[in-house]
Enzyme design. Structure first.
Site, PDB file in Angstrom:
ATOM      1  N   GLY A 146       0.844  -1.207   0.000  1.00 28.74           N
ATOM      2  CA  GLY A 146       0.000   0.000   0.000  1.00 28.74           C
ATOM      3  C   GLY A 146       0.873   1.249   0.000  1.00 28.74           C
TER       4      GLY A 146
ATOM      5  N   ARG B 108       0.994  -5.284  -6.034  1.00 29.44           N
ATOM      6  CA  ARG B 108       1.118  -6.531  -5.277  1.00 29.44           C
ATOM      7  C   ARG B 108       1.498  -7.590  -6.316  1.00 29.44           C
ATOM      8  NH1 ARG B 108      -0.752  -4.782  -0.444  1.00 29.44           N
ATOM      9  NH2 ARG B 108      -2.541  -3.392  -0.478  1.00 29.44           N
TER      10      ARG B 108
ATOM     11  N   ASP C 145       5.273  -4.937   6.003  1.00 27.18           N
ATOM     12  CA  ASP C 145       5.823  -6.266   6.294  1.00 27.18           C
ATOM     13  C   ASP C 145       5.790  -7.231   5.111  1.00 27.18           C
ATOM     14  OD1 ASP C 145       3.137  -6.510   6.616  1.00 27.18           O
ATOM     15  OD2 ASP C 145       3.212  -7.240   8.689  1.00 27.18           O
TER      16      ASP C 145
ATOM     17  N   THR D 206       4.188   2.734   5.521  1.00 21.53           N
ATOM     18  CA  THR D 206       2.795   2.280   5.579  1.00 21.53           C
ATOM     19  C   THR D 206       2.025   3.237   6.477  1.00 21.53           C
ATOM     20  OG1 THR D 206       1.279   0.630   6.522  1.00 21.53           O
ATOM     21  CG2 THR D 206       3.511   0.567   7.346  1.00 21.53           C
TER      22      THR D 206
ATOM     23  N   ASP E 107      -0.324   2.454   8.288  1.00 21.42           N
ATOM     24  CA  ASP E 107      -0.874   1.743   9.444  1.00 21.42           C
ATOM     25  C   ASP E 107      -0.047   1.847  10.729  1.00 21.42           C
ATOM     26  OD1 ASP E 107      -3.010   0.934   7.934  1.00 21.42           O
ATOM     27  OD2 ASP E 107      -2.190  -1.034   7.450  1.00 21.42           O
TER      28      ASP E 107
ATOM     29  N   ASP F  46       2.105  -0.099  11.932  1.00 22.53           N
ATOM     30  CA  ASP F  46       2.078  -1.350  12.696  1.00 22.53           C
ATOM     31  C   ASP F  46       3.402  -2.104  12.679  1.00 22.53           C
ATOM     32  OD1 ASP F  46       1.874  -1.854  10.008  1.00 22.53           O
ATOM     33  OD2 ASP F  46       0.308  -3.370  10.188  1.00 22.53           O
TER      34      ASP F  46
ATOM     35  N   ARG G 192      -6.368  -2.628   8.864  1.00 28.31           N
ATOM     36  CA  ARG G 192      -6.901  -3.989   8.707  1.00 28.31           C
ATOM     37  C   ARG G 192      -6.564  -4.829   9.935  1.00 28.31           C
ATOM     38  NH1 ARG G 192      -5.517  -5.863   2.980  1.00 28.31           N
ATOM     39  NH2 ARG G 192      -3.475  -5.275   3.774  1.00 28.31           N
TER      40      ARG G 192
END
Ligand code: F6P
Length: 323
Positions: free
Chosen positions: A11, A72, A103, A126, A128, A130, A172
């Site tokens: 992403g 992807r 990741d 990212t 996110d 995370d 997500r």
């Protein structure tokens, strides 16, 4: 090291361009050639490469998205796919690589390094946030600011119509965007995948607000929450507590775009530059991070295996401030 490659994968995140710029300019400063790999692992497999110099990255620090594009790639998950990519990289003379992504990107990088001996350093990109091994990832700050700006607008209309809004934000598997933006907008509740959501407790809270004649409320829901996304949570609440006129807004991919914040531009510049310096110093198969303002390196293996833990103190703060 004479030539390095750079690519973005997974992403996209605001600040990736600033990172590419820092990679190219730092490499050129050290008289290292740079090969831009287009469309992540998909382009690597097809030998979709472009030569880059300082002027290739002019005027991109302020742009969202990624000039190298992202994709992807299923084929890269196979040994044969990685062998093809390695062949393309070797025939281009690429010795070291800077991988910008999350990741999934680092999992691919780990295999490519193990199987074909490339030196790869990752930069965490990212929205996110995370990833284990850094306080912040490139793009997170911008995404949080985007959410805050959007939800402030929702608050105006929620207030005008005395409505209850469920706003879904990205994440997500992680609630970092939800938590930070939720505190920033003064949300009445923040639902994240890291903690169990009890619908009855949420209803109790809304009920108390209703009794205090609270006219509007905003509930921030991370898309990966265990109770479901914003639509599912809204349905569950409405089934038992239907006092408010309720609306749902899913912010979606607008959180991934836009001009990066100053914090993301600086973070991405530091990380891109440190990644190149690390390659030149002989480091490999690690992700660059910044923890407590110090540059750190975490082996891909660890960065992939562990997850950044959500800040319990911020979760508690959100609870106290929304009572
Ligand atoms: O970049 C990570 C992320 O923003 C997740 O939070 C989200 O679920 C996902 O990307 C969606 O990405 P895509 O639509 O590109 O699959």
């Amino acid at each position: 090291m004479k030539k390095i490659g750079v690519f973005t994968s997974g992403g996209d995140a605001p600040g990736m361009n600033a990172c590419i710029r820092a990679v190219v300019r730092t490499a050129r400063f050290h008289e290292v050639e740079v090969c831009g790999i287009l469309r992540g692992y998909a382009g690597m497999l097809q030998g979709d490469f472009i030569p880059m110099d300082s002027s290739s990255v002019s005027n991109i620090i302020q742009r969202g998205g990624t000039i190298l594009k992202s994709a992807r790639c299923e084929a890269f998950k196979t040994k044969a796919g990685r062998a093809k990519a390695a062949e393309e990289l070797k025939s281009e003379g690429v010795e070291g690589i800077v991988a910008i992504g999350g990741d999934g990107t680092f999992t691919g990088a780990k295999f490519l390094a193990q199987e074909h001996g490339f030196s790869i350093v990752g930069a965490p990109g990212t929205i996110d946030n995370d990833l284990y091994g850094t306080d912040y990832t490139i793009g997170y700050d911008t995404a949080v600011n985007t959410v805050v700006e959007a939800v402030d607008k929702i608050r105006d209309t929620a207030d005008a119509h005395d409505r209850l809004f469920f706003v879904e934000v990205m994440g997500r598997d992680a609630g970092f965007i939800a938590l930070r933006s939720g505190i920033g907008v003064g949300a009445e509740a923040i639902l994240v995948p890291e903690t169990e959501t009890y619908i009855d407790q949420l209803i109790d809270k809304l009920q108390r607000g209703w009794e205090r004649q609270k006219s509007s409320s905003i509930i921030i829901v991370a898309e990966g929450d265990d109770a479901g996304g914003a639509y599912a949570v809204a349905e569950k609440v409405k089934a038992k507590f239907d006092y408010y006129d309720t609306r749902v807004t899913v912010l979606g991919h607008l959180q991934r775009g836009g001009s990066p914040s100053a914090a993301d531009r600086v973070l991405a510049s530091q990380m891109g530059s440190e990644a190149v310096k690390a390659l030149l110093a002989g480091r490999k198969n690690e992700m660059v991070g910044i923890i407590n303002r110090k540059v750190t390196f975490t082996p891909f293996e660890q960065a992939i295996k562990h997850h950044q833990k959500i800040n319990q103190e911020l979760l508690n703060l959100a609870e106290v401030l929304s009572l």
